[in-house]
Design a protein around this motif. Sequence first.
Motif, PDB file in Angstrom:
ATOM      1  N   TYR A   1     -21.029   9.101  -5.432  1.00  0.00           N
ATOM      2  CA  TYR A   1     -19.738   8.793  -4.803  1.00  0.00           C
ATOM      3  C   TYR A   1     -19.604   7.297  -4.528  1.00  0.00           C
ATOM      4  CZ  TYR A   1     -19.067  13.814  -4.053  1.00  0.00           C
ATOM      5  OH  TYR A   1     -18.891  15.158  -4.238  1.00  0.00           O
ATOM      6  N   LEU A   2     -20.663   6.684  -4.046  1.00  0.00           N
ATOM      7  CA  LEU A   2     -20.604   5.268  -3.714  1.00  0.00           C
ATOM      8  C   LEU A   2     -20.443   4.405  -4.959  1.00  0.00           C
ATOM      9  CD1 LEU A   2     -20.716   3.199  -1.457  1.00  0.00           C
ATOM     10  CD2 LEU A   2     -23.216   3.173  -1.691  1.00  0.00           C
ATOM     11  N   PHE A   3     -21.152   4.750  -6.016  1.00  0.00           N
ATOM     12  CA  PHE A   3     -21.042   3.996  -7.266  1.00  0.00           C
ATOM     13  C   PHE A   3     -19.617   4.084  -7.805  1.00  0.00           C
ATOM     14  CE2 PHE A   3     -23.218   3.419 -11.694  1.00  0.00           C
ATOM     15  CZ  PHE A   3     -22.587   2.203 -11.834  1.00  0.00           C
ATOM     16  N   LEU A   4     -19.053   5.289  -7.799  1.00  0.00           N
ATOM     17  CA  LEU A   4     -17.681   5.453  -8.268  1.00  0.00           C
ATOM     18  C   LEU A   4     -16.696   4.687  -7.390  1.00  0.00           C
ATOM     19  CD1 LEU A   4     -17.203   9.174  -9.422  1.00  0.00           C
ATOM     20  CD2 LEU A   4     -16.597   7.099 -10.697  1.00  0.00           C
ATOM     21  N   ALA A   5     -16.905   4.733  -6.077  1.00  0.00           N
ATOM     22  CA  ALA A   5     -16.030   4.002  -5.163  1.00  0.00           C
ATOM     23  C   ALA A   5     -16.065   2.504  -5.455  1.00  0.00           C
ATOM     24  CB  ALA A   5     -16.431   4.279  -3.719  1.00  0.00           C
TER      25      ALA A   5
END
Length: 232
Positions: free
Chosen positions: A188-192
């Motif tokens: 999720y953080l990488f995509l964000a």
Amino acid sequence: MKARGIARPISTVVMPAAALLLLVGCMSTQTKDPRGFDVAPLFGMIYGYDNQPVPGVEITVDGKAGPESDLMGRFVFPDLERGAHSIVATKQCYETISVPLKFLNQTQVLYLQMYSQSQLLDLAEKRIQAREWARARDLLSRAASVDPQDPACRFVRAILDFKTGRIDDAVSGLRSLLDSGVAEPAVYLFLADIYQDRLHEPAQAAALLEQYLERKGSAEIERRLRGLTHGD
């Protein structure tokens, strides 16, 4: 993957950090002509990329079940016919090694070097850090041959795609991970990060950060989310 043969005395053998090595060594023998035989034993050893022995490797010769490496990585074909053979080494979570072998001398020794998927991924990450893109992609392809659906393998591939400017491929790979049920906070953080910094879509980034916070608390991410949603 295939091995290459090198003829040298066994006393000079030094195992390099390579995917596979086939060495032909000279050993003491009571046979005056080591090439004059029809059937003889073939000894061998299997090492990991860190030169540690790999036990429990199942070995086949010409499609038939053969020995299994012991705790020291050693194995022996007790009665191998002189001539050409196909050797295959397999172990769960390791890449499969395929070796074309010409057994023409009783003093031959077969050394194999095989990697686990986790070792391949570690090496791929190091190559990414060194910006050695082609080498990293080759290592990832080998890791995927062990288990193409492994989440860690797919995540590292997304990192490589991102680092090499293939943003759409990175997003697709990360979305595929989430769709398959891999709900790791790092995904999720990488995509964000991608949506906020590269694609300039703050609403998408905020939604992903919310999902991140549902799984892992972080005051820093909370401040970041407020900045996206309220302009703080």
